[in-house]
Design an enzyme around this catalytic site. Structure first.
Site, PDB file in Angstrom:
ATOM      1  N   CYS A   8       1.131  -1.038  -0.240  1.00 42.90           N
ATOM      2  CA  CYS A   8       0.367   0.393   0.006  1.00 42.90           C
ATOM      3  C   CYS A   8       1.230   1.567   0.089  1.00 42.90           C
ATOM      4  O   CYS A   8       2.122   0.962  -0.124  1.00 42.90           O
ATOM      5  CB  CYS A   8      -0.926  -0.048   0.933  1.00 42.90           C
ATOM      6  N   ARG A  14      -3.495  -1.068   5.756  1.00 43.10           N
ATOM      7  CA  ARG A  14      -4.110  -1.423   4.427  1.00 43.10           C
ATOM      8  C   ARG A  14      -3.025  -2.940   4.450  1.00 43.10           C
ATOM      9  O   ARG A  14      -3.624  -4.065   4.748  1.00 43.10           O
ATOM     10  CB  ARG A  14      -4.769  -1.371   3.321  1.00 43.10           C
ATOM     11  N   ASP A 121      -8.272   3.989   1.242  1.00 40.31           N
ATOM     12  CA  ASP A 121      -7.221   4.280   2.351  1.00 40.31           C
ATOM     13  C   ASP A 121      -7.902   4.632   3.522  1.00 40.31           C
ATOM     14  O   ASP A 121      -8.997   5.510   3.077  1.00 40.31           O
ATOM     15  CB  ASP A 121      -6.514   5.505   1.682  1.00 40.31           C
TER      16      ASP A 121
HETATM   17  P1  4NP Z   1      -1.790   3.082   4.150  1.00 45.21           P
HETATM   18  O1  4NP Z   1      -2.652   3.820   4.637  1.00 45.21           O
HETATM   19  O2  4NP Z   1      -0.858   3.076   2.587  1.00 45.21           O
HETATM   20  O3  4NP Z   1      -3.128   1.869   4.384  1.00 45.21           O
HETATM   21  O4  4NP Z   1      -0.416   2.136   5.110  1.00 45.21           O
HETATM   22  C1  4NP Z   1      -1.596   5.255   5.128  1.00 45.21           C
HETATM   23  C2  4NP Z   1      -0.907   5.475   5.943  1.00 45.21           C
HETATM   24  C3  4NP Z   1      -0.356   7.142   6.397  1.00 45.21           C
HETATM   25  C4  4NP Z   1      -0.519   7.806   4.791  1.00 45.21           C
HETATM   26  C5  4NP Z   1      -1.144   7.730   3.759  1.00 45.21           C
HETATM   27  C6  4NP Z   1      -1.724   6.192   4.015  1.00 45.21           C
HETATM   28  N1  4NP Z   1      -0.429   9.228   4.737  1.00 45.21           N
HETATM   29  O5  4NP Z   1      -0.012   9.166   4.430  1.00 45.21           O
HETATM   30  O6  4NP Z   1       0.813   8.848   5.787  1.00 45.21           O
END
Ligand code: 4NP
Length: 151
Positions: A8, A14, A121
């Site tokens: 991800c 995720r 997300d």
């Molecule tokens: P992930 O979610 O891609 O599902 O781990 C996110 C976690 C952090 C961030 C973006 C998406 N961020 O911008 O810090």
């Protein structure tokens, strides 16, 4: 040994869930499951507390995981690379060296006969987003596991 990588953006919401869920469905002597993020924001960090909580509610412990960034060498280390959304797909494909690398990359929701292509997300939303994400990933991982186990 078959090696599967979940990807991800941050590797804290995720893909850690996808890693934990798929691991729970496969025998560990025959399968390696890992996860990574295309971004570098959270390297070394624990999964998000909301991912840890929804996993725990489903008897899956993901607190051993630490975030890491996807790198080109992951194309050599893994047989299957499942990405959560189309943005992750583009970021990973941009690092591919050849058609063999590209052929390993799939949208995880393409495993299901669903019109939905992206696992949303949940980072900036509430707890409910994590329930939805868990359910989507559980269904997709069930299909991945049954496909791998029947190969
Ligand atoms: P992930 O979610 O891609 O599902 O781990 C996110 C976690 C952090 C961030 C973006 C998406 N961020 O911008 O810090």
């Amino acid at each position: 040994m078959t090696r599967i990588l979940m990807v991800c953006l941050g590797n804290i919401c995720r893909s850690p869930l996808a890693e934990g869920i798929l691991k729970s469905k496969l025998p560990e002597q025959s399968f390696v499951v890992d996860s990574a993020g295309t971004g570098d924001y959270h390297i070394g960090g624990l999964p998000d507390h909301r991912s840890i909580a929804i996993a725990r509610q489903n008897n899956i412990d993901i607190t051993n995981q630490r975030a890491r960034q996807f790198s080109r060498s992951d194309f050599d280390a893994f047989d299957h690379i499942y990405v959560m959304d189309q943005s992750n797909f583009q970021n990973v494909i941009n690092l591919a060296r050849d058609t063999v690398d590209k052929s390993k990359v799939k949208l995880i929701m393409d495993m299901l006969d669903s019109a939905i292509s992206d696992v949303p997300d949940p980072y900036f939303g509430g707890e409910n987003g994590f329930v939805t994400v868990f359910e989507m990933l559980d269904q997709a991982c069930e299909k991945i596991a049954s496909t791998l186990l029947n190969d």
